[in-house]
Design an enzyme around this catalytic site. Structure first.
Site, PDB file in Angstrom:
ATOM      1  CD  GLU A 159      38.488 -15.826  78.206  1.00 41.84           C
ATOM      2  OE1 GLU A 159      37.249 -15.860  78.086  1.00 41.84           O
ATOM      3  OE2 GLU A 159      39.216 -16.778  77.855  1.00 41.84           O
TER       4      GLU A 159
ATOM      5  CG  ASP B 288      27.495 -13.857  76.354  1.00 43.29           C
ATOM      6  OD1 ASP B 288      26.735 -14.786  76.032  1.00 43.29           O
ATOM      7  OD2 ASP B 288      28.726 -14.004  76.474  1.00 43.29           O
TER       8      ASP B 288
END
Length: 231
Positions: free
Chosen positions: A12, A198
């Site tokens: 990230e 997701d």
């Protein structure tokens, strides 16, 4: 302007770290801080580690040691709203804990005693983030509530239970409320910007592994746009 950007995982923060000029990295209490220049700002990039305790500890070190004027928490999240798809981006209007329950003492579900029920993101940062994404055609960008807990939401029963508690919830993840709570206590403006890796409860673990890099790229590109527009 001195801006802090926080991500939990290497995936990230890696892309943004590579974009920093004159970058210098130091590690404090296991947390990685990289200082550099980007878009005319002094940027402190923090790799906090996963979960609320890591996020709270590292954000406290960040605010005490580097004293940023604004904080942006980025990375991946699980989508909760029915309209969302993998790769979409959620901008926080407020952030709540989804695994705190002191309702026996007349607090709202998710409210930490002594704290507000939710932590409001800085309106100017939210508006700027929204403006930066207006030109995006292939990515849906929404703003709304993000909720945080120390669990990955792959169990459909737990997902359903949290949906019952938070009617207007857009995304869940594992750090944002801790970051927001610390910023609230230090009175530092913040916003959470998360790309979806997701959709909660729908084979989330498989999707997360498959789409984490895509989510990281989307969120990083978004952060760069915000930094370029931030005055």
């Amino acid at each position: 302007m001195r801006i802090a950007v926080i991500g939990a995982m290497e995936e990230e923060v890696r892309i943004l770290r590579d974009k920093l000029e004159q970058a210098e990295t130091e590690t404090v209490a296991g947390c990685e801080f990289t200082k550099g220049q980007l878009a005319g700002h002094e940027v402190i990039l923090l790799k906090s580690g996963i979960g609320k305790v890591n996020a709270a500890m590292s954000t406290t070190i960040l605010l005490e040691r580097y004293k940023p004027e604004k904080v942006i928490n980025t990375g991946s999240a699980g989508g909760f709203h029915h309209s969302l798809n993998v790769g979409d981006v959620v901008i926080s209007t407020e952030v709540r804990h989804h695994d705190v329950d002191v309702t026996a003492f007349n607090y709202e579900y998710g409210q930490v005693p002594g704290m507000p029920p939710g932590f409001k993101a800085d309106e100017a940062l939210v508006a700027l983030a929204e403006k930066c994404m207006q030109a995006e055609e292939n990515i849906q960008v929404v703003k709304g509530m993000i909720a945080t807990g120390d669990s990955f939401m792959s169990d459909p029963n737990r997902v359903a239970a949290i949906r019952d508690k938070f009617e207007n919830l857009y995304a869940v993840e594992m750090e944002a409320a801790a970051v927001a709570q610390v910023c609230h206590q230090y009175e530092v403006p913040f916003v959470i910007i998360r790309a979806l890796s997701d959709i909660a409860g729908k084979e989330s673990n498989v999707s997360f592994d498959q789409f984490l890099d895509q989510a990281a790229l989307h969120s990083t590109n978004f952060i760069v746009k915000v930094l370029e527009e931030l005055k």
